[in-house]
Design an enzyme around this catalytic site. Structure first.
Site, short mmCIF file in Angstrom:
data_model
loop_
_atom_site.label_atom_id
_atom_site.label_comp_id
_atom_site.label_asym_id
_atom_site.label_seq_id
_atom_site.Cartn_x
_atom_site.Cartn_y
_atom_site.Cartn_z
N SER A 86 0.81 -1.22 0.00
CA SER A 86 0.00 0.00 0.00
C SER A 86 0.84 1.26 0.00
CB SER A 86 -0.92 -0.01 1.23
OG SER A 86 -1.75 -1.13 1.20
N HIS A 147 2.21 -4.55 9.83
CA HIS A 147 1.02 -4.86 9.02
C HIS A 147 -0.08 -5.44 9.93
CE1 HIS A 147 3.01 -4.01 5.32
NE2 HIS A 147 3.69 -5.13 5.21
P1 PAP Z 1 5.36 -3.70 1.84
O1 PAP Z 1 4.06 -3.27 2.42
O2 PAP Z 1 5.38 -5.12 1.45
O3 PAP Z 1 6.53 -3.30 2.66
P2 PAP Z 1 5.08 -1.57 -0.08
O4 PAP Z 1 6.21 -0.62 -0.04
O5 PAP Z 1 3.80 -1.12 0.47
O6 PAP Z 1 5.56 -2.96 0.47
O7 PAP Z 1 4.79 -2.02 -1.56
C1 PAP Z 1 5.57 -1.78 -2.66
C2 PAP Z 1 4.78 -0.88 -3.58
O8 PAP Z 1 5.10 0.49 -3.26
C3 PAP Z 1 5.22 -1.09 -5.00
O9 PAP Z 1 4.08 -0.77 -5.81
P3 PAP Z 1 3.90 -1.31 -7.30
O10 PAP Z 1 4.09 -2.80 -7.25
O11 PAP Z 1 2.50 -0.93 -7.70
O12 PAP Z 1 4.92 -0.63 -8.13
C4 PAP Z 1 6.33 -0.08 -5.12
O13 PAP Z 1 6.69 0.24 -6.44
C5 PAP Z 1 5.72 1.10 -4.39
N1 PAP Z 1 6.75 2.05 -3.94
C6 PAP Z 1 7.93 1.77 -3.33
N2 PAP Z 1 8.61 2.90 -3.09
C7 PAP Z 1 7.87 3.93 -3.56
C8 PAP Z 1 8.05 5.34 -3.61
N3 PAP Z 1 9.14 5.90 -3.15
N4 PAP Z 1 7.07 6.09 -4.16
C9 PAP Z 1 5.94 5.52 -4.65
N5 PAP Z 1 5.70 4.18 -4.63
C10 PAP Z 1 6.65 3.38 -4.10
#
Ligand code: PAP
Length: 338
Positions: A86, A147
């Site tokens: 998210s 989470h």
């Molecule tokens: P987690 O809850 O498992 O730790 P989380 O960071 O929420 O992970 O999920 C990764 C998503 O955040 C990815 O989305 P996508 O698969 O739709 O691309 C990832 O690309 C996105 N994400 C990570 N860093 C950023 C950032 N700096 N800005 C915007 N989106 C990001």
């Protein structure tokens, strides 16, 4: 002196006695978890189990039990909560950079060399993974990710009144992001990709890691209405659309609002947004080649596209309709739209 990377030292047992003590403690949690209702997992582990109405991988569920029993919150702690995929990585980076601003030069900032998941480590996934860590060694304020659903948070976290920032995202993008992430994990475990329709069906039924997705979101939404000074509810899409406004809201909420000098003359708000942007973080060596502590999974798995609406490239019109309908039904009457 402890710094924000000290969390890495907590991830290894120091002595044989410590190891044995952890083994005994976690044996008890393993027994509890083995008796919980189970479903086959669509990720890399065999099963996910249901605890207090939410689904967890066995190892994460043991972590939840350990957090509930052992975590002692400080009123100064900052909790970053979410359902997976998210925007957790992004919000961890933004909050860390905002709260510690002035402590580090921008050209030698910890975020340039360390993943946000170490600077704000997950409680149940990373810190309480088969051990009870001594979190008192961490510098203040401490940043933690989780989470865990609002209703299962450790009591000391609620009692301490520490700020909890929850980020949510449209379930269509959450599902697509999770599907890619799980396939990466399965690939590492030499398992074939998950069938998209099977994964979709499970997600809709609520049988997803740390889900049901909608129950996680609603729990924090209600808490943010009941305790607005303690729980801030954010949407990934709104943060993308107007990052300046929302970063200032976050800073205010965690008790360190930007002064107009910081914002206008020093350009700090923009600088933090640039440092934490998808483009910047995903191109750093630590996030391109580093590995998740204790795992063969690379940090790059947390950076895919970072866009709003990528679901349009993956979901059929039936899938879109089904997810929209579930969201509509689940949130009906709560004044929440995603
Ligand atoms: P987690 O809850 O498992 O730790 P989380 O960071 O929420 O992970 O999920 C990764 C998503 O955040 C990815 O989305 P996508 O698969 O739709 O691309 C990832 O690309 C996105 N994400 C990570 N860093 C950023 C950032 N700096 N800005 C915007 N989106 C990001």
């Amino acid at each position: 002196m402890a710094d924000y990377t000290s969390c890495r030292n907590l991830l290894v047992s120091k002595t044989r006695e410590e190891e044995e003590e952890n083994e005994i403690t976690f044996q008890r949690y393993k027994e509890i978890v083995s008796n919980l209702p189970k479903e086959e997992s669509t990720a890399f582990e065999k099963f996910i189990c249901n605890y207090q109405g939410f689904w967890y991988a066995d190892v994460h569920c043991q972590g939840v039990l350990a957090v509930q029993e052992h975590f002692k919150a400080h009123s100064t702690d900052i909790i970053i909560a979410s359902n997976p995929k998210s925007g957790t990585t992004w919000i961890k980076a933004l909050i860390f950079a905002t709260v510690t601003r002035g402590k580090f030069p921008m050209d030698n900032h910890p975020l340039l060399f360390e993943t946000p998941h170490i600077l704000a480590p997950f409680l149940e996934i990373t810190l309480y993974n088969n051990r009870i860590p001594d979190l008192e060694i961490l510098p203040s304020p401490r940043f933690f990710g989780t989470h865990i659903s609002y209703t299962s948070l450790p009591q000391s976290m609620i009692d301490s009144g520490c700020p909890i920032v929850y980020i949510c995202r449209n379930p269509k993008d959450v599902f697509v992001s999770m599907w890619h992430f799980k396939n990466k994990m399965r690939d590492r475990a030499s398992k074939p990709p998950i069938d998209a329709m099977e994964a979709f069906e499970r997600f809709c039924q609520g049988v997803s890691h740390f889900g049901p997705f909608w129950d996680s979101v609603l729990g924090y939404w209600k808490a943010s209405l009941e305790r607005p000074q303690h729980v801030l509810f954010l949407k990934y899409e709104e943060l993308q659309a107007d990052p300046v406004v929302h970063l200032k809201r976050i800073a205010q909420f965690v008790g360190c609002p930007f002064t107009s000098e910081e914002e206008k003359e020093e350009g700090l708000v923009d600088e933090i947004l640039r440092l934490c942007s998808f483009e910047k973080l995903s191109n750093l060596e630590v996030n391109k080649t580093g590995k998740v502590a204790g795992s063969s999974l690379g940090h790059e798995a947390f950076f895919r596209k970072g866009q709003v609406g990528d679901w349009k490239n993956y979901l059929t019109s039936e899938m879109i309709e089904r997810l929209d309908q579930i969201t509509e039904e689940k949130f009906h009457g709560y004044g929440l739209k995603l």
